[in-house]
Design an enzyme around this catalytic site. Structure first.
Site, PDB file in Angstrom:
ATOM      1  NE  ARG A  45      -3.139  -2.241   3.243  1.00 46.22           N
ATOM      2  CZ  ARG A  45      -4.209  -2.895   2.803  1.00 46.22           C
ATOM      3  NH1 ARG A  45      -4.863  -2.402   1.772  1.00 46.22           N
ATOM      4  NH2 ARG A  45      -4.607  -4.014   3.361  1.00 46.22           N
ATOM      5  CG  HIS A  90       2.282  -8.257   4.194  1.00 44.18           C
ATOM      6  ND1 HIS A  90       2.721  -8.269   5.501  1.00 44.18           N
ATOM      7  CD2 HIS A  90       1.303  -7.333   4.139  1.00 44.18           C
ATOM      8  CE1 HIS A  90       2.027  -7.401   6.211  1.00 44.18           C
ATOM      9  NE2 HIS A  90       1.164  -6.813   5.414  1.00 44.18           N
TER      10      HIS A  90
END
Length: 696
Positions: free
Chosen positions: A387, A447
């Site tokens: 993100r 991630h």
């Protein structure tokens, strides 16, 4: 619960030893909501906490409840680690979630609205509108709302419309006939998402100096008759539907991950219904009509006394300029070695550098990439993005590097939940700038937070890395606590290069020098380190584990903690959210303490500390202790080898372990108890202390 017999070998599926994951998540939301009632928190921030608890609950239903509902259909006899079937879990979730929702609206109506009013911030009910306000709102309705509102009368030619996930809607009861002689008795009105949910009134002569607001729903209720000329509106009631928003991409049946994700995104707003929120004043027959229309049972119904989406009240914070009702602004610091040495690469060569956000600025991370983009000695940059936010300076630096002729490779995780669309757009933007974009490994979310810069120095390549516990997102770096490490350690750099090679190409897993990596070595490595602490305890050597994570769910790790506790290892776990481990069970987990910190900043760092018989080891990681992080994601865990930096992290953790005003202790029954300091005890808030120490 009372388990008094010590068990040398605890089965990972022993249901008595596990707290239900979803009930633990609801407990987290209770702790967030408690901040809305905390007089020590500035008033507008308390309103924010209420809104955050509602936003969290939305996601809980969209993802967690939706998945349990699916499991109830697919395998109704499946058991969660705590021994509950899907139906039993849903029953417990319904009970606790209804209690939480009732408390949310009680906090809004009985606590926050009266306190806001005392600060001249008012939510004006329709019955209290002055003549001047009524006239202004009538004009607002006619000018701003009426042209774009489209009610749908329900009849054979106008079936019940598709209701968008979490959208504001109204069901209207009508009598009389329209111009065509029709009267179905009901209509549906959908409020476009672009409309503000609270409308600020201009100050008039009688309310000078005040901030007056009206809910959009109140305006629509007041003037709904104008949408149905010649008919009589008997009732108008808000409702909102929450849908399954998780999506499934069949990893074995896709040729193009980007196209598959785009296809699923188109359906997200129309997934299966999981919850219905309705105005508490809505008549029973209308409620039953909606339940039948959405195929929901009574336990999925939530009757609410106020706006059906409290999260949108957060708009107030932007509209009210009252600094005294908000957290005091602060300016993050820059580490001394970076303040003295403007050349990032020279500073990193001198010593590893640790950043602790948000107390320390995220700026050096951006500057690292900016200098890499401009340096003629830099040949290549490799970066992961999970993100990162719109118009990120990180992305700008990567694009500039590509334009400068450097080889730039970015691994973008398309399936970062609720950021999928933003990441698809980001991928297109980077590809237009000739950045090599890959989407990681099918079946495994990427991630890991890592950046590698390859720079030619003295006729050889030197690797510079940044490794972090949080996302490369400048905005959340001001709100989330995270660690980031700069290093030019040769072995660490080679490890990061190998991980990138796994992500961008094909080949066997290679052995890493210093990093632990999911899904290959992290889970095994953590288990080995816990077992090592057990051996140290048995041999009378220093044995202690301190961990700070967002969640503890993975069963084998929980089992290992229990064994360590039985062996006498002291275990301190700082867990922000879900924790399925039960502390304080005699003979099993009485050497384990679990505490949760809820404060100004969202605790997001992942840190693991092992006493290791006196040779202490400190690690930071992108991974929480969950099955998905251990087995279904690409994660990294990196050592903090500089003794001063490691000691600094341990000292920070010690602050959290002595916090006496923002800490909740997990009890064996799954509930949490807020620590109350003694009257003669000095107040210690870890976040406040760190902010004070590192304030610029």
């Amino acid at each position: 619960m009372e388990l008094t017999t010590a068990k040398p070998n605890i089965a990972a599926n022993n249901p008595e030893l596990f707290i239900n994951r979803d009930l633990s998540l609801l407990e987290f939301n209770r702790r967030v909501l408690a901040q809305a009632k905390n007089d020590a928190v500035p008033l507008l921030e308390r309103l924010n906490y209420l809104c955050i608890s509602c936003s969290n609950l939305d996601e809980f239903f969209e993802v967690r409840v939706a998945s349990i509902i699916e499991m109830a259909t697919i395998d109704p006899n499946a058991l969660s680690p705590d021994g509950s079937t899907p139906a039993e879990q849903l029953a417990q979730i319904s009970k606790h979630a209804h209690e939480l929702v009732a408390e949310q609206y009680n906090v809004l109506n009985e606590v926050l609205i009266p306190e806001l009013s005392r600060q001249n911030i008012n939510f004006i009910r329709r019955k209290d509108w002055t003549e001047t306000q009524h006239k202004w709102l009538s004009n607002y309705f006619n000018d701003e709302l009426l042209p774009i509102l489209t009610p749908v009368g329900l009849d054979s030619a106008h079936p019940f419309p598709r209701i968008l996930n979490k959208s504001l809607n109204f069901i209207i009861s009508l009598t009389g006939k329209d111009a065509f002689g029709r009267n179905s008795g009901r209509a549906i009105l959908q409020a476009p998402r672009a409309l503000p949910r609270v409308v600020q009134l201009p100050p008039d002569e009688t309310r000078s100096g005040q901030h007056d607001f009206v809910f959009l729903s109140s305006i629509i209720h007041a003037f709904i008759d104008d949408l149905f000329h010649g008919m009589t509106v008997k009732g108008c009631y808000q409702f909102r539907v929450t849908r399954n928003s998780d999506f499934f991409v069949d990893d074995d049946a896709i040729d193009d991950l980007l196209l598959a994700v785009q296809g699923e995104l188109a359906m997200r707003n129309y997934g299966d219904e999981v919850r219905l929120e309705v105005d508490a004043q809505c008549p029973e027959d209308t409620v039953n009509f909606l339940l039948a229309r959405f195929g929901l049972t009574r336990d999925r119904l939530y009757l609410v006394d106020g706006p059906v989406n409290l999260n949108r009240i957060q708009e107030i914070n932007q509209l009210v300029d009252r600094p005294e009702l908000k957290f005091s602004p602060f300016k993050p610091t820059i580490p001394a070695q970076l303040a003295r040495e403007k050349d990032m690469f020279a500073a990193i060569r001198r010593n590893d550098i640790l950043l602790h956000h948000p107390f320390e600025s995220f700026g050096p991370v951006v500057e690292f990439l900016r200098q890499a983009a401009e340096s003629p000695q830099v040949l290549a940059i490799k970066q992961t993005l999970y993100r990162t936010g719109a118009d990120s300076p990180i992305v700008a630096a990567l694009i500039n590097a590509a334009k400068a002729g450097k080889v730039v490779t970015v691994v973008i995780e398309l399936r970062a939940r609720f950021d999928e669309k933003a990441n698809i757009d980001l991928a297109a933007k980077l590809q237009e700038a000739a950045v090599h974009v890959v989407y990681g490994v099918v079946g495994y979310k990427t991630h890991a937070k890592m950046c590698l810069v390859l720079r030619r120095e003295d006729k050889q390549l030197r690797s510079y890395v940044h490794l972090g516990t949080g996302n490369y997102h400048p905005k959340t770096a001001k709100l989330y606590t995270d660690y980031g490490l700069f290093s030019c350690d040769k072995e660490l750099g080679e490890d990061v290069r190998r991980v990138f090679a796994q992500l961008t190409s094909l080949g066997k897993v290679t052995r890493l020098n210093k990093l632990l990596q999911s899904p290959f070595s992290l889970h095994k490595g953590l288990l080995e380190k816990i077992e090592r602490e057990i051996e140290h305890a048995k041999n009378g050597k220093p044995a202690k584990i301190i961990m700070q994570v967002n969640a503890i769910v993975e069963e084998q790790l929980i089992q290992a903690f229990y064994r360590a506790s039985q062996a006498g290892v002291q275990i301190h776990l700082i867990v922000r959210g879900v924790c399925c481990l039960r502390p304080g069970i005699a003979g099993i987990s009485d050497n384990i303490e679990v505490r949760a910190v809820i404060g100004r900043f969202l605790e997001h760092a992942r840190v693991y500390v092992f006493a290791n018989g006196g040779e202490q080891e400190v690690y930071a990681s992108s991974a929480d202790l969950m099955s998905r992080n251990m087995f279904k994601r690409v994660e990294i865990c990196f050592p903090i080898e500089n003794k001063k930096l490691a000691a600094r992290i341990v000292r920070n953790l010690d602050l959290y372990l002595h916090d006496n005003s923002q800490v909740w202790l997990l009890q064996a029954d799954g509930s949490y108890r807020l620590i109350q300091k003694n009257s003669d005890e000095k107040t210690l808030q870890a976040q406040t202390q760190l902010l004070s120490e590192l304030q610029a």
